[in-house]
Write a protein that holds these residues in place. Structure first.
Motif, short mmCIF file in Angstrom:
data_model
loop_
_atom_site.label_atom_id
_atom_site.label_comp_id
_atom_site.label_asym_id
_atom_site.label_seq_id
_atom_site.Cartn_x
_atom_site.Cartn_y
_atom_site.Cartn_z
N LEU A 184 3.67 3.93 -4.73
CA LEU A 184 3.02 5.02 -5.43
C LEU A 184 2.57 4.57 -6.81
CD1 LEU A 184 5.42 7.93 -4.49
CD2 LEU A 184 2.99 7.79 -4.00
N GLN A 204 5.35 21.57 -3.25
CA GLN A 204 6.63 21.49 -2.55
C GLN A 204 7.74 21.04 -3.50
OE1 GLN A 204 6.17 19.29 1.09
NE2 GLN A 204 8.39 19.10 1.36
N TRP A 207 -1.71 8.64 -0.96
CA TRP A 207 -2.16 7.60 -1.86
C TRP A 207 -2.61 6.36 -1.09
CZ3 TRP A 207 -3.77 7.25 -6.63
CH2 TRP A 207 -3.84 6.01 -7.25
N SER A 208 -1.80 5.96 -0.14
CA SER A 208 -2.16 4.70 0.54
C SER A 208 -3.41 4.90 1.39
CB SER A 208 -0.99 4.19 1.37
OG SER A 208 -0.68 5.10 2.38
N GLU A 209 -3.57 6.08 1.96
CA GLU A 209 -4.79 6.30 2.74
C GLU A 209 -6.01 6.27 1.85
OE1 GLU A 209 -6.00 8.79 5.89
OE2 GLU A 209 -3.93 9.47 6.20
N LEU A 210 -5.86 6.85 0.68
CA LEU A 210 -6.98 6.86 -0.26
C LEU A 210 -7.37 5.43 -0.61
CD1 LEU A 210 -8.24 9.46 -1.34
CD2 LEU A 210 -7.28 8.87 -3.55
N ARG A 211 -6.36 4.61 -0.82
CA ARG A 211 -6.66 3.22 -1.17
C ARG A 211 -7.28 2.49 0.02
NH1 ARG A 211 -4.57 0.74 -5.69
NH2 ARG A 211 -4.72 -1.20 -4.56
N GLY A 219 9.93 15.29 2.14
CA GLY A 219 8.61 15.51 2.71
C GLY A 219 7.51 15.33 1.68
N ALA A 220 7.77 15.83 0.50
CA ALA A 220 6.75 15.75 -0.55
C ALA A 220 6.46 14.29 -0.89
CB ALA A 220 7.22 16.50 -1.79
N PHE A 221 7.51 13.48 -0.95
CA PHE A 221 7.27 12.07 -1.29
C PHE A 221 6.55 11.35 -0.16
CE2 PHE A 221 10.12 12.71 -4.83
CZ PHE A 221 9.55 11.90 -5.78
N ASP A 222 6.91 11.68 1.07
CA ASP A 222 6.18 11.09 2.19
C ASP A 222 4.69 11.40 2.06
OD1 ASP A 222 8.37 9.99 3.30
OD2 ASP A 222 8.71 11.56 4.78
N GLN A 223 4.43 12.66 1.75
CA GLN A 223 3.04 13.09 1.65
C GLN A 223 2.32 12.34 0.54
OE1 GLN A 223 2.85 17.38 1.58
NE2 GLN A 223 0.70 17.33 0.92
N LEU A 224 2.99 12.18 -0.59
CA LEU A 224 2.36 11.47 -1.70
C LEU A 224 2.07 10.03 -1.31
CD1 LEU A 224 4.29 12.67 -4.89
CD2 LEU A 224 1.98 13.25 -4.16
N ARG A 225 3.07 9.39 -0.69
CA ARG A 225 2.86 7.98 -0.31
C ARG A 225 1.73 7.85 0.69
NH1 ARG A 225 8.59 7.27 -1.14
NH2 ARG A 225 8.92 8.46 0.75
N ASP A 226 1.76 8.72 1.71
CA ASP A 226 0.70 8.65 2.73
C ASP A 226 -0.66 8.90 2.10
OD1 ASP A 226 2.65 8.18 4.51
OD2 ASP A 226 2.58 10.14 5.50
N SER A 282 0.81 -1.21 0.00
CA SER A 282 0.00 0.00 0.00
C SER A 282 0.85 1.27 0.00
CB SER A 282 -0.93 0.00 1.20
OG SER A 282 -0.18 0.16 2.38
N HIS A 302 -9.04 3.82 2.58
CA HIS A 302 -10.43 4.26 2.71
C HIS A 302 -11.32 3.53 1.72
CE1 HIS A 302 -9.53 8.40 4.68
NE2 HIS A 302 -9.43 7.38 5.51
N ARG A 303 -10.81 3.49 0.50
CA ARG A 303 -11.58 2.88 -0.56
C ARG A 303 -11.92 1.42 -0.23
NH1 ARG A 303 -15.05 2.21 -3.61
NH2 ARG A 303 -14.90 0.69 -5.27
N ALA A 357 2.02 18.37 -2.04
CA ALA A 357 3.27 17.69 -2.32
C ALA A 357 3.87 18.19 -3.63
CB ALA A 357 3.04 16.18 -2.38
#
Lengths: 298, 298
Positions: free
Chosen positions: A7, A81, B86-90, B77-84, A4, B92-93, A78
DNA sequence: CTCAACATGTCAGAAAAACTCACATGACCA
DNA sequence: TGGTCATGTGAGTTTTTCTGACATGTTGAG
């Protein structure tokens, strides 16, 4: 079995971000310099990965679905940034001064006399000089480029731009006490002199001897100096016969402070500008061209 | 002329981020499921874009240069944010309930009686029912799927899974006062009846008439009901002869509350499960299979 | 109503990016 | 000194992405 934290296609995410921000597939396509079809396809990739539509299509334009809005909120920051970080890095880079490492003798005798012209011709360089005895050695603050006299094999880890072959020759002051016994004689006259030399380059005299066909063993050495710079000062002061690269004594010859009765001979070394590998700044090419011209025109 | 707000290759940036975080080209390659050569190449792309090395190579491993550290600080930080994000979206889904839109009559007469079995067979579905008179119409909260009886052309914007052909037929309660004059007669007997019907589907009786060779004009209509659900309740109560899809009266027939003396006839309509386009959830396939089985086995 | 102007979707083929594989290099260690 | 580890490099291939042409559907003007 998709981990999960992985990306999705980042290009697809970027297409989504642009489309969400601009509210239009076509305008996103413009911004990213691609056709709308490319964006459309990338959006589909994302929607298939999420198994949910991100945009509602209504013939004329698109609007975000609930899931689309959520994704936008999560990724927009993101991307901002990333864009900010990248462009700032590039800006810093292009505004930073260009550090040229150079042995202090070269610096004093050749670079500094030409500095005003150099800065006039290449103002975008914002040149900073960094005197270092051995600019090609690994060091803490690596320069953007190093100017040096060196022979192959080139130092490892640097990209070498050859500027001109080195030419060296004996020089002597007109004030030198023993000048009379040298004038109008060929190079063999020097076998009777105690030759001034520099310990930083003990091979200079033997190399020269070889180039003009004298046996290296025929030469006698007088006083040695730690640096070429001191050696040349000694020669100018009339302390004896020194050996020097032509460009370093060019001004002294022109103004009569030194004589070079036997001319100069090419060695196996070259003037080089060395740059750390994988740094191929456009500024380097400009500097190389300027230096080549400066070294060969006179 | 590179617009400064533009981003470099995002894949290269991702390779850099992984390498910087893990401190190793090889481990970054592992994480991204590629070879170390691929990472090495991507790093070079970035370094060439910046015209500066991001890593210092020392034979055994790599370490960030000053510029590399700066870039890492800006993008990590930006990549952390993207990963978080995206995975949260998945997440939730996948945790969200599956919303099934369905006309209330179908819901009451067919889905709800089977709900316990459905939830037992497909627990991962976490089914939520959403009664909507017309589940295929555009609406605010679009369901994940809609169960309906419909004929081609299929509604636009939905992907239609045909489940089974529809079969309809007249049904009547054994308590109906006029039952005696119907039994043991063929379909023409119905021409003398005031047929109960639903205004939500006025074509039901004519369609059936056509299917069994009666002229549609031969039929007389009695009371009409707004919904099929009411119509069937009226039939069970013995108010007259109604017409209904077979699966909706299956239980009533088995338990003797209704009779279908003339059987059922196929119409041009089908039971369908419609899903919004580009939503091809794996859960949908499971539901389609379950529904098909349920509709055809009996 | 019809038509032109948009906005987007779709597909086959083309172009570009990314990757792999095999080998090379250099550092470290025993 | 040879073995192992970590990375660089280049040719060739695979994968991704893009293009260009056409289709669909909406909107608004005449």
């Amino acid at each position: 079995m998709t981990m999960s934290r992985e990306l999705p296609s980042l290009n697809a995410l970027r297409a989504f971000e642009a489309t969400a921000r601009l509210g239009s597939v076509s305008r996103a396509a413009e911004e990213l310099h691609v056709t709308h079809g490319a964006i459309s396809r990338q959006l589909r990739v994302l929607e298939e990965a999420l198994e949910q539509p991100l945009f509602a299509r209504h013939g004329r334009g698109v609007t975000l679905t609930a899931m689309g809005e959520e994704l936008r909120d999560r990724v927009a920051g993101a991307f901002d940034q990333l864009r900010d970080g990248w462009s700032e890095l590039r800006r810093h880079r292009s505004e930073s001064p260009f550090v040229l490492g150079c042995a202090s003798s070269l610096l004093a005798r050749w670079v500094i006399p030409r500095l005003d012209r150099l800065e006039r011709d290449l103002p975008m360089l914002r040149l900073h000089l960094s005197p270092e005895e051995n600019p090609l050695a690994p060091q803490h603050a690596e320069p953007d480029a190093a100017l040096a006299l060196a022979a192959p094999p080139w130092p490892h880890g640097w990209q070498v731009h050859e500027l001109a072959p080195e030419q060296i020759g004996p020089v002597v002051s007109p004030r030198y006490a023993g000048l009379a016994r040298l004038l109008d004689r060929d190079e063999t006259a020097l076998c009777d002199e105690a030759l001034l030399h520099t310990t930083s380059r003990p091979q200079a005299w033997p190399e020269w001897a070889q180039a003009c066909g004298l046996p290296a063993t025929a030469l006698r050495y007088g006083q040695g100096f730690a640096r070429l710079f001191y050696l040349l000062e000694a020669a100018v002061a009339g302390l004896g016969v020194a050996i020097a690269p032509a460009p370093l004594v060019q001004d002294d010859l022109r103004e009569g402070r030194l004589l070079a009765p036997w001319g100069f001979r090419q060695t196996s070394a070259s003037w080089i500008l060395a740059t750390p590998r994988r740094r191929n700044d456009a500024r380097i090419d400009a500097l190389v061209a300027w230096l080549r011209n400066e070294l060969t025109e006179s």
